[in-house]
Design a protein around this motif. Structure first.
Motif, short mmCIF file in Angstrom:
data_model
loop_
_atom_site.label_atom_id
_atom_site.label_comp_id
_atom_site.label_asym_id
_atom_site.label_seq_id
_atom_site.Cartn_x
_atom_site.Cartn_y
_atom_site.Cartn_z
N ALA A 1 0.83 -1.21 0.00
CA ALA A 1 0.00 0.00 0.00
C ALA A 1 0.87 1.26 0.00
O ALA A 1 0.58 2.22 -0.74
CB ALA A 1 -0.93 0.00 1.21
N VAL A 2 1.92 1.28 0.79
CA VAL A 2 2.81 2.45 0.84
C VAL A 2 3.53 2.62 -0.50
O VAL A 2 3.65 3.75 -1.01
CB VAL A 2 3.82 2.32 2.00
CG1 VAL A 2 4.94 3.34 1.89
CG2 VAL A 2 3.10 2.48 3.33
N ALA B 1 2.49 1.64 -3.46
CA ALA B 1 1.51 2.11 -4.45
C ALA B 1 1.21 3.59 -4.25
O ALA B 1 1.10 4.35 -5.22
CB ALA B 1 0.23 1.29 -4.35
N TRP B 2 1.09 4.02 -3.00
CA TRP B 2 0.82 5.44 -2.72
C TRP B 2 1.99 6.31 -3.19
O TRP B 2 1.77 7.36 -3.81
CB TRP B 2 0.58 5.62 -1.23
CG TRP B 2 0.36 7.03 -0.84
CD1 TRP B 2 -0.74 7.80 -1.05
CD2 TRP B 2 1.30 7.88 -0.16
NE1 TRP B 2 -0.55 9.06 -0.55
CE2 TRP B 2 0.70 9.13 0.01
CE3 TRP B 2 2.58 7.67 0.33
CZ2 TRP B 2 1.34 10.18 0.63
CZ3 TRP B 2 3.21 8.73 0.96
CH2 TRP B 2 2.59 9.96 1.10
N ARG B 3 3.22 5.89 -2.93
CA ARG B 3 4.38 6.67 -3.35
C ARG B 3 4.51 6.71 -4.87
O ARG B 3 4.86 7.75 -5.44
CB ARG B 3 5.65 6.11 -2.73
CG ARG B 3 5.68 6.34 -1.22
CD ARG B 3 6.99 6.00 -0.64
NE ARG B 3 7.95 7.02 -1.07
CZ ARG B 3 9.19 7.07 -0.68
NH1 ARG B 3 9.66 6.15 0.11
NH2 ARG B 3 9.99 8.03 -1.11
N LEU C 1 2.04 6.47 -7.02
CA LEU C 1 0.99 7.36 -7.50
C LEU C 1 1.36 8.82 -7.27
O LEU C 1 1.15 9.67 -8.13
CB LEU C 1 -0.34 7.03 -6.82
CG LEU C 1 -1.54 7.85 -7.24
CD1 LEU C 1 -1.87 7.59 -8.70
CD2 LEU C 1 -2.73 7.53 -6.36
N ARG C 2 1.93 9.11 -6.11
CA ARG C 2 2.35 10.48 -5.81
C ARG C 2 3.45 10.95 -6.76
O ARG C 2 3.42 12.08 -7.26
CB ARG C 2 2.83 10.55 -4.37
CG ARG C 2 2.87 11.97 -3.83
CD ARG C 2 3.23 11.98 -2.39
NE ARG C 2 4.65 12.28 -2.34
CZ ARG C 2 5.45 11.99 -1.34
NH1 ARG C 2 4.99 11.37 -0.30
NH2 ARG C 2 6.70 12.31 -1.37
N ARG D 1 1.87 11.58 -10.19
CA ARG D 1 1.14 12.86 -10.23
C ARG D 1 2.08 14.05 -10.17
O ARG D 1 1.83 15.08 -10.79
CB ARG D 1 0.14 12.93 -9.09
CG ARG D 1 -1.06 12.06 -9.30
CD ARG D 1 -2.05 12.22 -8.19
NE ARG D 1 -3.22 11.39 -8.42
CZ ARG D 1 -4.11 11.13 -7.49
NH1 ARG D 1 -3.97 11.63 -6.28
NH2 ARG D 1 -5.14 10.37 -7.77
#
Length: 173
Positions: A55-56, A58-60, A62-63, A66
């Motif tokens: 999860a971390v 994937a979040w990084r 995505l960040r 973006r």
């Protein structure tokens, strides 16, 4: 003992009794169903940590995706600019200067970028890129191109286009 016709008829009339051989069997008890949850607490903790790590990550990712959206847009604009203007040198340096300025305004604080011009602008580009190709090389065209007609040969424009592409991909915010 002699078989008489009457006895023969009795033997022929009697049907054998068919006994069901499966009727006496007992069902085998089925084992309990296997749980999808691991049996040990250590395994459960590892699964939770792996899920949290995914999860971390994937979040990084995505960040990061973006945060670099402006780079992809600038590279697409550069490709469009090179296709539409082709090999025509008129206005190419000014268009590249405008593209670099817009990309810098997207990436850096406006208060830092907006007042820069001339040698200060080129020094900023050198600092953000990590070299001196803007102030000493082909990037010098960016300082004067937006303000007047600059005549640059095809070699200088090609070097400037390559420098702008490398700067868009590799500048440090």
């Amino acid at each position: 003992m002699a078989v008489t016709p009457e006895r023969r008829r009795l033997l022929a009339d009697t049907q054998p009794v068919i006994v069901d051989p499966v009727a006496g069997l007992i069902d085998i008890p089925l084992p309990p169903s296997v749980s999808l949850l691991p049996a040990t607490w250590a395994s459960r903790i590892v699964i939770v940590l792996v899920a949290a790590g995914v999860a971390v990550a994937a979040w990084r990712l995505l960040r990061h995706f973006r945060a670099n959206r402006y780079r992809r847009a600038a590279l697409a604009e550069l490709d469009r600019l090179l296709q539409t203007q082709g090999g025509a040198p008129e206005g190419m340096a000014a268009s590249l200067a405008l593209l670099v300025r817009q990309t810098a305004l997207d990436a850096f604080p406006r208060e830092t970028i907006a007042p820069l011009a001339g040698a200060g602008w080129l020094a900023f580009l050198d600092r953000s890129y990590g070299g001196d190709e803007f102030s000493q090389g082909a990037g010098r065209l960016l300082a004067t191109a937006p303000y007047g007609r600059t005549t640059a040969d095809a070699g200088d424009l090609t070097a400037l286009q390559d420098l702008v592409r490398r700067w868009i991909r590799g500048h440090h915010v």
